[in-house]
Scaffold this motif. Structure first.
Motif, PDB file in Angstrom:
ATOM      1  N   UNK A   1       0.859  -1.195   0.000  1.00 15.28           N
ATOM      2  CA  UNK A   1       0.000   0.000   0.000  1.00 15.28           C
ATOM      3  C   UNK A   1       0.890   1.238   0.000  1.00 15.28           C
ATOM      4  N   UNK A   2       0.576   2.221  -0.841  1.00 15.05           N
ATOM      5  CA  UNK A   2       1.368   3.450  -0.827  1.00 15.05           C
ATOM      6  C   UNK A   2       1.222   4.170   0.514  1.00 15.05           C
ATOM      7  N   UNK A   3       2.339   4.564   1.102  1.00 13.91           N
ATOM      8  CA  UNK A   3       2.309   5.263   2.392  1.00 13.91           C
ATOM      9  C   UNK A   3       3.384   6.327   2.438  1.00 13.91           C
ATOM     10  N   UNK A   4       3.213   7.285   3.351  1.00 13.24           N
ATOM     11  CA  UNK A   4       4.271   8.245   3.634  1.00 13.24           C
ATOM     12  C   UNK A   4       5.212   7.598   4.650  1.00 13.24           C
ATOM     13  N   UNK A   5       6.465   7.979   4.622  1.00  9.33           N
ATOM     14  CA  UNK A   5       7.432   7.339   5.513  1.00  9.33           C
ATOM     15  C   UNK A   5       7.035   7.531   6.979  1.00  9.33           C
ATOM     16  N   UNK A   6       6.531   8.729   7.300  1.00 14.48           N
ATOM     17  CA  UNK A   6       6.143   9.011   8.681  1.00 14.48           C
ATOM     18  C   UNK A   6       5.004   8.132   9.191  1.00 14.48           C
ATOM     19  N   UNK A   7       4.248   7.528   8.286  1.00 14.74           N
ATOM     20  CA  UNK A   7       3.112   6.694   8.696  1.00 14.74           C
ATOM     21  C   UNK A   7       3.521   5.254   9.001  1.00 14.74           C
ATOM     22  N   UNK A   8       4.719   4.851   8.594  1.00 13.09           N
ATOM     23  CA  UNK A   8       5.091   3.436   8.683  1.00 13.09           C
ATOM     24  C   UNK A   8       5.183   2.967  10.126  1.00 13.09           C
ATOM     25  N   UNK A   9       4.636   1.750  10.367  1.00 14.11           N
ATOM     26  CA  UNK A   9       4.779   1.169  11.697  1.00 14.11           C
ATOM     27  C   UNK A   9       5.119  -0.318  11.568  1.00 14.11           C
TER      28      UNK A   9
END
Ligand code: ATP
Length: 428
Positions: free
Chosen positions: A255-263
């Protein structure tokens, strides 16, 4: 009445395989109810720590008369009771039954189980809300996978034919004529794929564990998968086989995500700039990727072999799309790279010594000076910047087959680039 059955977490590294149980059940239940399509092998989040191998769960759907439904449920629970490896601490089977059309809420739960981490409580809550019946054995963690497999919107799919061994052979080396696998692969590749590693000259269809699987043949063409199986020479008896429909090799997990959202445990595609030169520890290669929301460490681990050479060619400032799974490695959030695509590469500048202005000879460095090797002419050290071609191309780089996640789509297949190109649009 439509009856969906989901089964998961019946196996351990010491044996068994949920697909084996599923295949037996599919055969048995097909006698008393009408199967709707093939059984389904659904891979969920590849980053969860509880998985035995590839985090696979099994689902199947039958058109069943009301009066046989209790018999079907009893058969499923009986098989799980008889065959699951209850001795292993990490085996926590779960069975789910659902009657009727799949509601949206269940579809959403499946996609969450594919791309993120979910808890047993969350699965129970969704099951109660939609009216699914669930059975937990031990911790019953398997209900996550079972529910996820039932609700999975299998829009894109591939096939896997799984052939199983006679019980007396479980745990012994698999006896399959290797040459016949290479020949079959030559005939059917890429409609079937991952049969062999042509560079290492090794066979990939045979697993190595104590489980009952003899071979697994993957492909996008059902007929070719079956014919490939026919072409392989087995040197031990095949107990039986089953064709599964599966979400393997669909890239559905990305899924496309922003780096800050990654967990932790996410599977994602991000777009960012390489923040500093790569570094190595052990045989793993690391670099840092940043966008406007944050920074993450990216890793190409040792098993990705030659793929690491491409990663080593990345320079600070390069803009890339990176796809992979997020895990904590040495306490640091790390994106475990599956594919990457260079979007914009910075120029690579090398500083070279000039030729001798007097005689054209080669200059040698002497501290702050350059000295001509031929005529001895001396001049202050002034190097000339030269732009050298980058060795990376504008194409997707992927890990080799034996390091690839089950869900990851090989580039050789149609649509192998789709998720990355989609991310290019979404993450502008
Ligand atoms: P095999 O590939 O041989 O079938 P496996 O790798 O599938 O083995 P399992 O024994 O199924 O391993 O264990 C995976 C466990 O993780 C199951 O209990 C499953 O319900 C659970 N699980 C699946 N997806 C998630 C998720 N997204 N978050 C948390 N747990 C999950």
């Amino acid at each position: 009445m439509l009856l969906h059955i989901g089964i998961d977490d019946t196996d351990s590294p010491n044996g068994m395989c949920t697909t084996y149980l599923g295949a037996l059940l599919y055969r048995e239940l097909s006698r008393i109810a009408e199967p709707v399509d093939l059984p389904r092998l659904i891979r969920l989040n590849p980053n969860v720590p509880y998985k035995t191998r590839g985090n696979g769960a099994v689902a199947m759907t039958f058109e069943a008369d009301e009066e046989v439904i209790p018999e079907i449920k009893n058969t499923v629970l009986f098989y799980v009771n008889q065959l699951a490896d209850f001795t292993h601490e990490n085996t926590n089977p779960g069975v789910v039954f659902f009657e009727g059309e799949i509601p949206e809420e269940l579809r959403e739960f499946s996609l969450k189980a594919l791309r993120e981490h979910v808890t047993i409580e969350e699965a129970e809550k969704v099951a109660r809300t939609v009216g699914a019946e669930f059975f937990k054995f031990k911790l019953g963690r398997g209900i996550i996978g079972s529910l996820g497999a039932i609700g999975y919107p299998l829009k894109r799919f591939t096939y896997e034919l799984l052939a199983y061994r006679e019980r007396e052979n479980w745990g012994t080396p698999r006896r399959v004529d290797e040459e016949s696998v290479f020949l079959a692969d030559k005939w059917s590749y890429p409609f079937t794929y991952d049969n062999v590693d042509p560079y290492k000259r090794t066979v990939l269809i045979t697993p190595h564990g104590k489980d009952p699987v003899l071979v697994g043949i993957r492909g996008i063409d059902r007929g070719k998968v079956l014919q490939t199986f026919e072409m392989i020479k087995f040197e031990e008896p095949v107990a039986f086989y089953q064709l599964y429909k599966t979400n393997q090799n669909t890239d559905d997990h990305l899924t496309p995500k922003k780096i800050g959202e990654l967990k932790t445990y996410d599977s994602a595609v991000v777009r960012g700039r390489v923040a500093r030169p790569y570094w190595e520890r052990g045989r793993h290669v690391f670099f840092e990727l940043e966008d406007e929301t944050g920074k993450i460490r990216v890793a190409a681990f040792e098993p990705t072999k030659k793929f690491r050479n491409w990663v080593r060619k990345l320079l600070p400032g390069d803009e890339i799309i990176a796809a992979g799974g997020v895990k904590e490695h040495e306490g640091i959030l790390t994106l475990n790279l599956e594919k990457f695509y260079p979007v914009k590469l910075v120029p690579q500048i090398e500083y070279r010594k000039p030729k001798c202005p007097k005689c054209g000879g080669t200059m040698k460095s002497k501290g702050d000076y350059l000295k001509c090797k031929r005529c001895g002419y001396k001049m202050p050290k002034k190097l000339i910047p030269v732009e050298v071609p980058r060795e990376l191309e504008r194409k997707i780089y992927e890990v080799p087959p034996d390091a690839r996640k089950h869900l990851s789509r090989p580039l050789v297949l149609p649509g192998g680039e789709e998720r990355i190109l989609e991310a290019l649009e979404v993450l502008k």
